[in-house]
Design an enzyme around this catalytic site. Structure first.
Site, short mmCIF file in Angstrom:
data_model
loop_
_atom_site.label_atom_id
_atom_site.label_comp_id
_atom_site.label_asym_id
_atom_site.label_seq_id
_atom_site.Cartn_x
_atom_site.Cartn_y
_atom_site.Cartn_z
N MET A 334 0.76 -1.23 0.00
CA MET A 334 -0.05 -0.05 -0.05
C MET A 334 0.90 1.49 0.27
O MET A 334 0.55 2.27 -0.86
CB MET A 334 -0.80 0.14 1.25
CG MET A 334 -1.96 -1.14 1.40
SD MET A 334 -3.14 -0.92 -0.21
CE MET A 334 -4.03 0.49 0.08
N VAL A 410 0.90 1.48 7.85
CA VAL A 410 1.60 0.59 8.52
C VAL A 410 0.55 -0.37 8.75
O VAL A 410 -0.63 -0.46 8.40
CB VAL A 410 2.25 1.23 9.70
CG1 VAL A 410 3.29 1.97 9.38
CG2 VAL A 410 1.39 1.67 10.77
N SER A 439 -8.23 0.55 6.48
CA SER A 439 -9.70 0.34 6.09
C SER A 439 -10.57 -0.16 6.85
O SER A 439 -11.86 -0.32 6.56
CB SER A 439 -9.22 -1.03 4.92
OG SER A 439 -8.58 -1.96 5.96
N HIS A 460 -8.38 6.04 2.69
CA HIS A 460 -8.35 4.73 2.33
C HIS A 460 -8.20 4.45 0.93
O HIS A 460 -9.05 4.81 -0.02
CB HIS A 460 -9.67 4.07 3.15
CG HIS A 460 -10.00 2.85 2.66
ND1 HIS A 460 -11.17 2.04 2.53
CD2 HIS A 460 -9.20 1.93 2.44
CE1 HIS A 460 -11.04 0.89 2.26
NE2 HIS A 460 -9.75 0.45 2.18
N GLU A 472 -11.14 6.57 -0.56
CA GLU A 472 -12.12 6.95 0.74
C GLU A 472 -11.37 7.60 1.46
O GLU A 472 -10.67 7.47 2.32
CB GLU A 472 -12.72 5.55 1.32
CG GLU A 472 -14.00 5.88 1.94
CD GLU A 472 -14.53 4.38 2.36
OE1 GLU A 472 -15.89 4.23 2.83
OE2 GLU A 472 -13.63 3.58 2.60
N ASN A 510 -16.02 -0.75 3.08
CA ASN A 510 -15.80 -2.24 3.66
C ASN A 510 -17.04 -2.53 4.35
O ASN A 510 -17.36 -3.78 4.75
CB ASN A 510 -14.79 -2.22 4.46
CG ASN A 510 -13.53 -2.43 3.93
OD1 ASN A 510 -13.43 -3.16 2.76
ND2 ASN A 510 -12.33 -1.91 4.38
#
Length: 727
Positions: A334, A410, A439, A460, A472, A510
């Site tokens: 990421m 992280v 997330s 996100h 997001e 999510n």
């Protein structure tokens, strides 16, 4: 109106210039089409005019049709749409025939389209009616017919002309996939005729006009003995093409995208008849698509609303917050992906990890992506060096000095995140905005570790960062407007689409994805055939079935989320039946795609082979629900969460709910998103489906009070909430 103007030079070449006032890109309106038609009539009637150049005063040729035209035609009903499209056909056919004698095909005036840059939609359909298409050598220009991507298809002759020009097989990627090409690639594919230096564009167009002969103006389909490239449907070669095309379209669309079916019908039926009749068929099919609620929903979500959000529709009114220097903490997939897209956008990046070799691997991710771009001839060696030169990979937090935005990426561990927050705030200036790329963890709770909670926000990203277009943005309880503006300006700079939501567990995306996955797993536990679950999802327009999706995201991640959610919810936790399956899979070592073993089986190279037969051995078939019931369970699991998110204030704009659902997890794009889908079927029908599901499967399908209220009042979501968020 001055959208089109005309000037005739001393050599008798008329130049019609397209230049829509107050717009950065030309778009075609009904009035402009009439103006163009009048200028063409004038030039054809003027004996001193030897030919016509149609070009643009802007750096690009055109971006397509003004959507107000489509809205006006739709409001008038089927006849208004058909008549409007046929009017366009007549104008373009007039350009194509250019005054030539209908029998001898002689005496016409040459007409050239000179494209300085991008030409999309009607911006290519108009040139296709001209006798020559010449484009400037502009690598940034895009040429194509992207209409299928927003739920319609090229209806101003583009479908019929391109198929007759290239053949059905060669035209398919441009019509059915909306493929866009730069000028050189467009020439190689046969879409256009020439590519010249930008400063030679008009000179070359004039040169061609003055040298053109009668035979140069006759399109192949207007010539005697014309045969369609690749064969017509009633010829052996063409028959196989159309059989294959029909199978390919059904396989890709699962029959839920009306535009793809209508386009294929227009191509097939049009290939059986003369050209002018084919144009009428195209117009009829286009009319049917435009009246389908799916097309209006897709246009609204994937074009109008998406563009509005990208332009900052919900941005707070604060000064420009462009990011000059970005810090990224955590160089895993990421963090490395965020560093890459930022550096690609011209932003200086400091990429930090606990170990130097980890930071270096994170930077190497950018090098790998750029190398792939070089292989595809999309990136130069110089561009690669330039982008990598913007990324500093280090372990030293002192390098964050001067950063105006830091994104932490992280592990999903509040303690680790809190430690990173403290270290970053000790190293950066007082005005730096801090963003956590989480997330699932609530932003307001993470912000407690910050001394500047008003400058703390959630951003996100979706994986893989370089490919996923949605971001997001999560506003915590104390997040200030400047932090929101900074996040939005950053997302705009990296050319992604933002949605802004308020803080809650799982946020918006999510919150909807997890119930979808869980419903699929719950059905496995009930003994529903796994293939039925997966195919039911695909047949309703989901890109991945729930079992494949959990394989892609990893089963061990699902286990971690389940444990954390159960710890937070306690006795109210509703997904014990799901956990039984998920934990059993983890115990079997089947962690998903990354382990080449999950709900699906994989070969030695990690390629998915099919559903794992151990599933039916552990959970033998006990239930045999009909297809509609399975689809309703999978859709409502997502849609009801979207409604609850709106009801609870997590979502504040239904446009973000629809766009976010399609871009974030691929919610049935044909529907326009969860709120658009509810408007298509109606709130009353949705409540009826919920009541049936509650009776059979329990209270998780209970219709929210907002949905019941709307059903009682015969309201739609865009009728009630769309006006306050007009695109």
């Amino acid at each position: 109106m001055t959208d089109f103007t005309m000037a005739v030079d001393a050599d008798g070449v008329a130049t019609i210039t397209w230049d829509v006032a107050a717009k950065s890109m030309n778009v075609m309106s009904t009035a402009a089409f009439g103006l163009l038609s009048g200028l063409v009539d004038q030039a054809l009637a003027d004996a001193s005019v030897k030919g016509i150049i149609i070009t643009s005063a802007k750096k690009d040729f055109a971006g397509g049709m003004d959507l107000n035209v489509i809205a006006e035609m739709r409001a008038g009903g089927a006849q208004a749409i058909f008549d409007g499209v046929m009017t366009m056909h007549k104008v373009l056919r007039k350009i194509e025939l250019a005054g030539m004698d209908p029998k001898t095909k002689k005496g016409g005036k040459p007409i050239v389209a000179a494209l300085p840059g991008t030409a999309l939609g009607i911006g290519l359909e108009l040139p296709l009616s001209c006798h020559r298409i010449i484009a400037a050598d502009n690598p940034k220009a895009k040429i194509g017919l992207p209409e299928i991507m927003v739920g319609i298809f090229p209806g101003a002759g583009g479908t019929t002309r391109l198929v007759r020009k290239l053949g059905a097989m060669m035209a398919a990627p441009f019509l059915l996939e909306g493929k866009l090409s730069d000028p050189k690639a467009a020439k190689a594919a046969g879409l256009i005729d020439e590519v010249v230096a930008p400063d030679q564009l008009l000179a070359r167009a004039k040169e061609w006009i003055l040298a053109a002969k009668d035979a140069d103006l006759v399109k192949p389909w207007d010539d005697k003995g014309y045969k369609m490239p690749g064969g017509a449907p009633y010829q052996p070669a063409g028959f196989m093409t159309f059989v294959g095309a029909s199978a390919m379209v059904l396989g890709k669309t699962m029959g839920v995208y009306p535009a793809a079916k209508a386009l294929l019908s227009a191509v097939y039926e049009g290939a059986l008849v003369p050209f002018d009749v084919a144009l009428r068929i195209e117009a009829r099919q286009f009319t049917s698509v435009l009246l389908n609620p799916s097309s209006s929903a897709m246009i609204r979500s994937l074009f109008i609303n998406k563009e509005a959000l990208e332009k900052g529709a919900n941005r707070p009114s604060v000064a420009d917050q462009s990011v000059k220097k970005l810090g990224v903490i955590g160089a895993g997939m990421m963090g490395a992906g965020i560093a890459y897209v930022a550096a690609l956008a011209g932003i200086e990046v400091v990429l930090i990890d606990a170990a130097q070799d980890s930071a270096d691997r994170g930077k190497a991710h950018s090098a790998d992506l750029l190398d792939k771009g070089i292989q595809r001839r999309k990136v130069t060696v110089e561009k690669k060096a330039e982008v990598l030169g913007r990324i500093l990979a280090t372990t030293d937090y002192a390098a964050l000095k001067g950063c105006d935005l830091v994104v932490e990426a992280v592990f999903e561990d509040p303690k680790v995140k809190a430690e990173v927050t403290a270290r970053v705030e000790a190293a950066v200036g007082a005005d730096c905005i801090y963003a956590s790329n989480t997330s699932t963890l609530p932003i307001s709770a993470l912000a407690k570790a910050s001394g500047r909670p008003d400058q703390f926000i959630g951003i996100h990203f979706f994986s893989p960062v370089d490919k996923m277009n949605l971001v997001e943005i999560i506003r915590g309880k104390e997040t200030g407007d400047r932090a929101v503006a900074k996040a939005l300006d950053f997302v705009r700079a990296i050319r992604k689409t933002p949605i802004v939501v308020n803080d809650a567990r799982f946020f918006y995306a999510n919150r909807c994805i997890i119930p979808y996955i869980n419903e699929g797993i719950r059905m496995v536990a009930e003994g529903v055939e796994p293939a039925l679950i997966e195919n039911a999802a695909k047949l309703v327009g989901m890109p991945l079935g729930p079992l494949q999706l959990v394989d892609e995201t990893s089963i061990d991640l699902g286990v971690k989320i389940a444990k954390a959610t159960k710890a937070a919810m306690g006795e109210a936790y509703p997904d014990g039946a799901v956990d039984a399956v998920l934990f059993w899979m983890a115990d079997q070592g089947r962690m998903g795609k990354k382990a080449s073993a999950g709900f699906y089986a994989y070969d030695a190279a990690g390629k998915r082979e099919g559903l794992w037969d151990g599933l039916t051995a552990q959970y033998p078939r006990k239930a045999d629900p009909d297809l509609a019931t399975v689809q309703h369970r999978l859709l409502m699991a997502q849609v009801l969460e979207a409604v609850r998110a709106l009801e609870e204030g997590v979502l504040t704009d239904i446009r973000e709910g629809d766009v976010g659902a399609i871009l974030g997890w691929g919610f049935a794009p044909w529907s326009g998103g969860p709120f658009s889908w509810l408007d298509i079927i109606g709130a009353a029908r949705a409540v009826e489906i919920c009541e049936k599901l509650v009776a059979e499967f329990g209270p998780r399908f209970e219709a929210p009070a907002l949905l019941r209220e709307m059903a009682a009042n015969a309201e739609s979501f865009y009728g009630r909430f769309g006006a306050q968020n007009a695109a």
